[in-house]
Write a protein that holds these residues in place. Structure first.
Motif, PDB file in Angstrom:
ATOM      1  N   GLY A 239       0.104  -6.796  11.755  1.00 34.51           N
ATOM      2  CA  GLY A 239      -0.083  -7.746  10.681  1.00 34.51           C
ATOM      3  C   GLY A 239      -1.461  -8.363  10.764  1.00 34.51           C
ATOM      4  N   ILE A 240      -1.964  -8.832   9.629  1.00 34.75           N
ATOM      5  CA  ILE A 240      -3.327  -9.361   9.586  1.00 34.75           C
ATOM      6  C   ILE A 240      -3.412 -10.387   8.458  1.00 34.75           C
ATOM      7  N   GLY A 241      -4.276 -11.353   8.634  1.00 32.35           N
ATOM      8  CA  GLY A 241      -4.450 -12.404   7.633  1.00 32.35           C
ATOM      9  C   GLY A 241      -5.441 -13.429   8.159  1.00 32.35           C
ATOM     10  N   THR A 242      -5.003 -14.677   8.301  1.00 38.43           N
ATOM     11  CA  THR A 242      -5.853 -15.679   8.951  1.00 38.43           C
ATOM     12  C   THR A 242      -5.994 -15.356  10.430  1.00 38.43           C
ATOM     13  N   TYR A 243      -5.118 -14.549  10.954  1.00 39.38           N
ATOM     14  CA  TYR A 243      -5.100 -14.055  12.334  1.00 39.38           C
ATOM     15  C   TYR A 243      -5.589 -12.610  12.343  1.00 39.38           C
ATOM     16  N   PHE A 244      -6.211 -12.211  13.450  1.00 40.23           N
ATOM     17  CA  PHE A 244      -6.708 -10.849  13.601  1.00 40.23           C
ATOM     18  C   PHE A 244      -5.531  -9.889  13.818  1.00 40.23           C
ATOM     19  N   HIS A 245      -4.636 -10.251  14.739  1.00 38.33           N
ATOM     20  CA  HIS A 245      -3.466  -9.428  15.037  1.00 38.33           C
ATOM     21  C   HIS A 245      -2.219 -10.299  15.047  1.00 38.33           C
ATOM     22  N   GLY A 246      -1.163  -9.834  14.423  1.00 39.38           N
ATOM     23  CA  GLY A 246       0.102 -10.543  14.411  1.00 39.38           C
ATOM     24  C   GLY A 246       1.201  -9.608  13.948  1.00 39.38           C
ATOM     25  N   PRO A 247       2.429 -10.105  13.841  1.00 42.37           N
ATOM     26  CA  PRO A 247       3.509  -9.256  13.348  1.00 42.37           C
ATOM     27  C   PRO A 247       3.344  -8.952  11.861  1.00 42.37           C
ATOM     28  N   PRO A 248       3.839  -7.786  11.411  1.00 43.62           N
ATOM     29  CA  PRO A 248       4.682  -6.854  12.156  1.00 43.62           C
ATOM     30  C   PRO A 248       3.864  -5.905  13.032  1.00 43.62           C
ATOM     31  N   GLU A 249       4.486  -5.428  14.094  1.00 41.51           N
ATOM     32  CA  GLU A 249       3.879  -4.392  14.917  1.00 41.51           C
ATOM     33  C   GLU A 249       4.234  -3.047  14.296  1.00 41.51           C
ATOM     34  N   ILE A 250       3.218  -2.255  13.984  1.00 45.01           N
ATOM     35  CA  ILE A 250       3.432  -0.972  13.307  1.00 45.01           C
ATOM     36  C   ILE A 250       3.340   0.157  14.331  1.00 45.01           C
ATOM     37  N   ILE A 251       4.478   0.752  14.637  1.00 40.31           N
ATOM     38  CA  ILE A 251       4.550   1.835  15.616  1.00 40.31           C
ATOM     39  C   ILE A 251       4.314   3.158  14.894  1.00 40.31           C
ATOM     40  N   HIS A 252       3.412   3.973  15.429  1.00 45.97           N
ATOM     41  CA  HIS A 252       3.012   5.199  14.725  1.00 45.97           C
ATOM     42  C   HIS A 252       3.724   6.457  15.208  1.00 45.97           C
ATOM     43  N   ASP A 253       4.562   6.347  16.248  1.00 51.14           N
ATOM     44  CA  ASP A 253       5.378   7.492  16.627  1.00 51.14           C
ATOM     45  C   ASP A 253       6.844   7.167  16.333  1.00 51.14           C
ATOM     46  N   ARG A 254       7.708   8.130  16.535  1.00 48.57           N
ATOM     47  CA  ARG A 254       9.117   7.914  16.186  1.00 48.57           C
ATOM     48  C   ARG A 254       9.698   6.748  16.976  1.00 48.57           C
ATOM     49  N   ASN A 255      10.484   5.916  16.276  1.00 47.77           N
ATOM     50  CA  ASN A 255      11.051   4.735  16.917  1.00 47.77           C
ATOM     51  C   ASN A 255      12.258   4.274  16.115  1.00 47.77           C
ATOM     52  N   ASP A 256      13.049   3.420  16.734  1.00 47.73           N
ATOM     53  CA  ASP A 256      14.226   2.885  16.048  1.00 47.73           C
ATOM     54  C   ASP A 256      14.138   1.369  15.891  1.00 47.73           C
ATOM     55  N   ILE A 257      12.914   0.857  15.851  1.00 48.16           N
ATOM     56  CA  ILE A 257      12.717  -0.581  15.685  1.00 48.16           C
ATOM     57  C   ILE A 257      13.186  -1.001  14.290  1.00 48.16           C
ATOM     58  N   LYS A 258      13.945  -2.104  14.257  1.00 50.83           N
ATOM     59  CA  LYS A 258      14.512  -2.566  12.997  1.00 50.83           C
ATOM     60  C   LYS A 258      13.489  -3.385  12.205  1.00 50.83           C
ATOM     61  N   GLY A 259      13.764  -3.538  10.921  1.00 47.30           N
ATOM     62  CA  GLY A 259      12.926  -4.371  10.073  1.00 47.30           C
ATOM     63  C   GLY A 259      12.474  -3.636   8.827  1.00 47.30           C
ATOM     64  N   ASN A 260      12.374  -4.368   7.731  1.00 44.60           N
ATOM     65  CA  ASN A 260      11.962  -3.789   6.453  1.00 44.60           C
ATOM     66  C   ASN A 260      10.736  -4.504   5.897  1.00 44.60           C
ATOM     67  N   MET A 261       9.984  -3.789   5.108  1.00 42.85           N
ATOM     68  CA  MET A 261       8.804  -4.345   4.454  1.00 42.85           C
ATOM     69  C   MET A 261       9.218  -5.256   3.311  1.00 42.85           C
ATOM     70  N   LEU A 262       8.470  -6.330   3.126  1.00 49.35           N
ATOM     71  CA  LEU A 262       8.743  -7.279   2.048  1.00 49.35           C
ATOM     72  C   LEU A 262       7.491  -7.518   1.225  1.00 49.35           C
ATOM     73  N   GLU A 263       7.680  -7.797  -0.044  1.00 50.41           N
ATOM     74  CA  GLU A 263       6.558  -8.112  -0.925  1.00 50.41           C
ATOM     75  C   GLU A 263       5.742  -9.260  -0.344  1.00 50.41           C
ATOM     76  N   GLY A 264       4.426  -9.099  -0.324  1.00 49.24           N
ATOM     77  CA  GLY A 264       3.539 -10.136   0.185  1.00 49.24           C
ATOM     78  C   GLY A 264       3.109  -9.944   1.619  1.00 49.24           C
ATOM     79  N   MET A 265       3.680  -8.960   2.322  1.00 44.47           N
ATOM     80  CA  MET A 265       3.239  -8.661   3.689  1.00 44.47           C
ATOM     81  C   MET A 265       1.924  -7.886   3.646  1.00 44.47           C
ATOM     82  N   THR A 266       1.067  -8.147   4.614  1.00 47.24           N
ATOM     83  CA  THR A 266      -0.161  -7.366   4.790  1.00 47.24           C
ATOM     84  C   THR A 266      -0.213  -6.877   6.232  1.00 47.24           C
ATOM     85  N   PHE A 267      -0.535  -5.616   6.398  1.00 44.07           N
ATOM     86  CA  PHE A 267      -0.633  -5.051   7.745  1.00 44.07           C
ATOM     87  C   PHE A 267      -1.490  -3.790   7.714  1.00 44.07           C
TER      88      PHE A 267
END
Length: 316
Positions: A239-267
């Motif tokens: 995630g990015i915004g007023t902060y350089f790094h923050g949630p969500p953490e975007i994993i680029h290999d296969r994973n089973d981490i839960k969570g869905n994208m929502l309108e207004g998120m930037t990453f």
């Protein structure tokens, strides 16, 4: 939509795989090791700095912001407008640097060009002094997977180089990177770069409100494997915004981490792809990540916004 994206990706993977005649039987590139650094570059006082630059204490706070934020923030319309400008500047800086990439130029000279372009736009180069990083951009060449520090090494014919630019402008960060060909790059290198770009672009296409974050890792892995490449799992989008790094953490290999994208998120989406072993070492400078087998890597990155109807690339 999920089935369509995966099928589309699979078909494109097959095309990339058919191009992969090269089996890396020999190396047509130089193994990179850190060189000498030039003095720290200065930023005019009137340029607004991110909080982590002001003091060691605030730097530690910035370092831990990911762990302090419990969930991704949702950007307001004003936030989005300001983020778009910071992302546009990051894109402009990267474009200016790209025009100077050629054999014979040092990565430190590319850093100077990026630094001056940031200043000309009234922006602070976000990497500078982030957790002590000594330069304004990251330059990762050949076997350097990520966080390469610009130095006195000259680019050589046949190199591939990732240039990672982040700027801080009017309170918001914008982050982007690309891997560039230097002179005459061999077929294996060109193939790797093409696969890495495809991984990022197809992952972005899969994004939208309600989509699971873990579809990104599924698609990136599918495309990398189809192109005879692998994902280096150590590096995540963020995630990015007023902060350089923050949630969500975007994993680029296969994973089973839960969570869905929502309108207004930037990453960011920024997979690091290699054509050898995904194992890395961090060198003594505490930053430079290199592949343990000296295989090459390539990376492409965009900052994206989840919209009501899908996704918008802010660093296009």
């Amino acid at each position: 939509m999920k089935s369509f994206v995966l099928l589309s990706s699979a078909l494109n993977c097959h095309k990339l795989h058919s191009l992969s005649c090269i089996m890396r039987s020999h190396r047509a590139y130089s193994i990179v090791r850190p060189g000498a650094l030039q003095p720290l570059r200065t930023v005019p006082k009137e340029i607004v700095r991110p909080p982590y630059v002001e003091s060691t204490f605030l730097s530690k706070i910035a370092d831990n912001i990911f762990h302090r934020m419990t969930k991704p923030d949702i950007k307001s319309k004003d936030d989005i407008a300001r983020m778009k400008r910071s992302c546009q500047i990051a894109r402009e800086v990267l474009n200016v640097v790209a025009r100077s990439i050629q054999p014979g130029i040092t990565t430190d000279e590319l850093d100077r060009i990026a630094h001056e372009e940031c200043i000309a736009n009234g922006a602070y180069p976000s990497p500078l002094l982030y957790k002590g990083f000594p330069k304004s951009i990251c330059t990762s060449v050949n076997n350097v997977a990520c966080h390469g520090i610009p130095d006195n090494r000259c680019l050589q014919d046949g190199d591939i180089i990732n240039v990672d630019v982040t700027v801080f402008y009017k309170g918001f960060h914008g982050d982007t990177s690309e891997t560039f060909l230097v002179g005459n790059v061999d077929e294996a290198g060109r193939h790797l770069v093409a696969v890495a770009r495809h991984c990022r672009d197809e992952a972005i296409r899969a994004c939208g409100p309600g989509r699971p974050f873990n579809i990104i890792g599924e698609i990136v892995s599918l495309i990398a494997e189809g192109g005879d490449c692998v994902v280096i799992p150590n590096f995540c989008g963020h995630g990015i915004g007023t902060y350089f790094h923050g949630p969500p953490e975007i994993i680029h290999d296969r994973n089973d981490i839960k969570g869905n994208m929502l309108e207004g998120m930037t990453f960011t989406i920024e997979p690091v792809i290699c054509d050898g072993s995904p194992e890395i070492d961090i060198l003594d400078d505490g930053w430079t990540a290199v592949t343990t087998d000296d295989s090459r890597t390539a990376q492409f990155e965009h900052t994206i916004l989840i919209t009501k109807d899908g996704v918008e690339v802010l660093t296009q």
